[in-house]
Scaffold this motif. Structure first.
Motif, short mmCIF file in Angstrom:
data_model
loop_
_atom_site.label_atom_id
_atom_site.label_comp_id
_atom_site.label_asym_id
_atom_site.label_seq_id
_atom_site.Cartn_x
_atom_site.Cartn_y
_atom_site.Cartn_z
N LYS A 21 -12.00 29.08 56.33
CA LYS A 21 -10.95 29.96 55.81
C LYS A 21 -11.13 31.39 56.32
CE LYS A 21 -9.88 27.17 51.77
NZ LYS A 21 -10.24 26.91 50.35
N THR A 22 -12.39 31.81 56.49
CA THR A 22 -12.65 33.13 57.05
C THR A 22 -12.09 33.20 58.47
OG1 THR A 22 -14.63 33.45 55.71
CG2 THR A 22 -14.46 34.76 57.72
N PHE B 49 -19.55 23.92 51.10
CA PHE B 49 -19.30 25.29 50.61
C PHE B 49 -19.24 26.25 51.79
CE2 PHE B 49 -20.35 29.43 48.90
CZ PHE B 49 -19.59 29.48 47.74
N THR B 50 -20.32 26.26 52.56
CA THR B 50 -20.38 27.16 53.72
C THR B 50 -19.26 26.82 54.71
OG1 THR B 50 -22.79 27.16 53.45
CG2 THR B 50 -21.92 28.06 55.50
N ASN C 297 -16.34 25.44 54.21
CA ASN C 297 -15.03 25.83 53.73
C ASN C 297 -14.83 27.34 53.81
OD1 ASN C 297 -13.04 26.55 51.35
ND2 ASN C 297 -12.65 24.42 51.87
N VAL C 298 -15.86 28.10 53.40
CA VAL C 298 -15.77 29.56 53.50
C VAL C 298 -15.59 29.97 54.96
CG1 VAL C 298 -17.05 31.72 53.26
CG2 VAL C 298 -17.01 30.09 51.36
N THR D 275 -24.16 32.60 52.80
CA THR D 275 -22.70 32.50 52.95
C THR D 275 -22.13 33.79 53.53
OG1 THR D 275 -22.70 31.13 50.95
CG2 THR D 275 -20.58 31.93 51.72
N LEU E 27 -16.94 35.26 46.20
CA LEU E 27 -16.56 34.43 47.35
C LEU E 27 -16.91 32.96 47.07
CD1 LEU E 27 -15.44 34.33 50.22
CD2 LEU E 27 -17.76 34.69 51.08
N THR E 28 -15.88 32.11 47.12
CA THR E 28 -16.12 30.69 46.91
C THR E 28 -15.03 29.87 47.60
OG1 THR E 28 -16.56 28.97 45.25
CG2 THR E 28 -15.04 30.71 44.63
N ILE E 29 -14.85 28.60 47.21
CA ILE E 29 -14.00 27.72 47.99
C ILE E 29 -12.72 27.30 47.28
CG2 ILE E 29 -15.96 26.87 49.30
CD1 ILE E 29 -15.95 24.36 47.62
N GLY E 30 -12.32 28.06 46.27
CA GLY E 30 -11.05 27.76 45.61
C GLY E 30 -10.85 28.79 44.52
N GLU F 261 -11.35 33.66 48.46
CA GLU F 261 -11.71 32.69 49.48
C GLU F 261 -11.89 33.39 50.83
OE1 GLU F 261 -9.88 28.76 49.18
OE2 GLU F 261 -8.48 29.65 47.76
N GLY F 262 -12.33 32.61 51.81
CA GLY F 262 -12.54 33.17 53.13
C GLY F 262 -11.33 33.92 53.67
N VAL G 278 -22.58 29.34 41.96
CA VAL G 278 -21.35 30.13 42.00
C VAL G 278 -20.51 29.92 40.74
CG1 VAL G 278 -19.11 30.29 43.16
CG2 VAL G 278 -21.22 30.39 44.49
#
Lengths: 336, 336
Positions: free
Chosen positions: B236-237, B229-230, B232-233, A230, A179-182, A212-213, A192
């Motif tokens: 998107k979540t 980071f948090t 953005n996750v 996170t 799980l990350t941002i891209g 991603e999310g 990460v």
């Protein structure tokens, strides 16, 4: 081949303890054919059992102390005779096959680590949560046991989750995502980015890259590894967003009598959906990496949630989750 | 008092560039009475404008290069004549009041920092996103500009967001929350725990304590500060979960002809709801902390999303967002 030992159920933990916990035990025994031991104050539990006419069906193990819902990790040291501590003790001794508690997560994690100890080869225990994807759940871990972790730990969470997915859902070579941002390898924090490198090189792990999310509910990975900070934020964000969307949509659609009538006629399917989205129905989160299976039921669990948690705990114990994790973390270099 | 200078619109950035961007400019000019300058390849843009019969309404500023959607921070150094770089240049020179781009977020952030420079007193620029709470949006920042930050930066994000909330929504002393994994001060990572202490002591900031993932859509805080980071996750979540819940519910309810008919009759309200939840309608994210207002429209924006982004950019420029932030960060010790 089923593990015939009972489940130790912490009867004093949870927002609705002890009555709903006891009712959950009765449900698990009567409806699911499981064996359950209640751990807590005998006087209180006997009364609850008597109300349900079940005093002869479920044994009680005495624990006169309990952790309050707002008590954290330190309380587990202060209260060596708490219901969760005694439940872990029973598991350690081999009297039960698994532990279930709806108590404070921090208290369960701390007590579990203290009483059961971390499994050989495991760097950090982690909380795994099953997200309601189809055809089978996606496992998210860590959902809150470790606020900060090293890259190596993120790789190992992949292994813990993969063992769970293999044993619980019969998935061969579960897809593990980070799980990350891209989607690019260079995205994210230092930890990460390094974890991405290690995951790419990790033998015996089917790494499918960054997620991603958005991907928590798309089934893009069978296991999603992340740190407990996170993971916890993402999980609670997801729960909040689903609740929000349902409320908003219900309000909007509820405005029309015709739509209301239609929804009424779809009751069964709506109920099925909300059951699938309901964390409780899944039986809760699992604390992975200890010498014994510990299921953390939602703090707000009522009888059916507790009963589902007992089912999950029994299934994981029977499947040999602890052994499966041990095999993975002690032989990480086997080829698949 | 309105800023009469035009908005510089990066016509080459976005999944649907340039045509939808040009159409968005035309919408902004014709329907919203805004002034817009398109930045990009004159030949291509002239054609798009001609199709909309708008060649005389909107001026073009030449930029023969563009950042691709998958290009990141480094590309902004390699392409000093990209459309987003030229747009920032116009803003720096004072020819325009703000910049709007639907291009790659990493590219916009890097180019903005390079061309406009960080505002005096600002430690790190941040991306603020408006979440669809009522009666006014909750601002979440940072939504992705900084994967890692120091505690002091989390405090300052609170100030950046508070300035935005005051100017854009007229909120007096906006409530600032810290995104973490529990309501107690000692919950979270080391950085977050330290930020909590600093926020509690921060003058001129209405700190309301820790908030969790659940609270993103409950309006518990007007501004939620977190690392990129948090943030953005979580963002998107949230988007993924809302989409998921809608799809599931639609499928379930859609099964009944009666419900479908009912939903049909509620079309307007449903459309209104999906508009409120749609990130595009809000005009996008705002890059805070630079010497100039930069709005990052969603990469998938079509004409109406671009037009809404131009509206937001013009409003923030008129409200004096940059000055408002400057006042807050340079006099953090004023009492309120």
């Amino acid at each position: 081949m089923s593990d015939s030992r009972p489940i130790a159920l912490d009867a004093m933990g949870g927002d609705h303890a002890p009555h709903e916990i006891v009712a959950g035990a009765v449900h698990a025994v009567r409806e699911r054919g499981l064996r359950v031991v209640l751990v807590g104050s005998p006087r209180v539990l006997y009364e609850s059992l008597a109300e349900l006419d079940a005093t002869h069906e479920i044994p009680i193990v005495r624990a006169e102390e309990a952790l309050a819902m707002d008590e954290g990790a330190l309380a587990s040291l202060r209260r060596p005779r708490s219901s969760i501590a005694i439940a872990c003790h029973l598991l350690r001794r081999g009297d039960v096959s698994a532990v279930v508690s709806a108590g404070s997560t921090a208290g369960i994690v701390a007590t579990g680590k203290l009483r059961l100890k971390t499994q050989q080869g495991v760097l950090r225990p982690a909380i795994a949560v099953a997200l309601p994807t189809l055809p089978h759940p996606t496992l998210l871990l860590d959902a809150g046991a470790n606020a900060e972790v090293k890259p190596e730990v993120l790789v190992q969470f992949g292994h813990l989750g993969a063992a769970y997915a293999e044993l619980a859902y019969g998935i061969d070579a579960p897809r593990v995502g980070l799980l990350t941002i891209g989607s690019e390898a260079e995205k994210g924090s230092k930890v990460v980015r390094r974890a991405h490198e290690l995951l790419e090189a990790a033998p015996g792990l089917h790494f499918v890259g960054n997620v991603e999310g958005y991907d928590l509910l798309t089934g893009k990975a069978d296991v999603i590894t992340t740190d407990g900070f996170t993971g916890n934020v993402a999980l609670k964000t997801m729960e909040g967003a689903v609740r929000y969307a349902f409320d908003e949509l219900r309000q909007t659609i509820g405005g029309s009598p015709l739509a209301r009538l239609g929804a009424f006629m779809q009751r069964t399917r709506l109920r099925e959906l909300s059951r699938r989205l309901d964390a409780e129905a899944h039986g809760g989160a699992v604390l992975l990496g200890l010498n014994g299976t510990v299921v953390i039921a939602h703090g707000s669990s009522k009888a059916k949630g507790i009963s589902a948690a007992c089912r999950l705990a029994a299934d994981l114990a029977t499947a040999g989750l602890v052994a499966g994790i041990g095999e993975r973390v002690q032989r990480p270099h086997r080829s698949r």
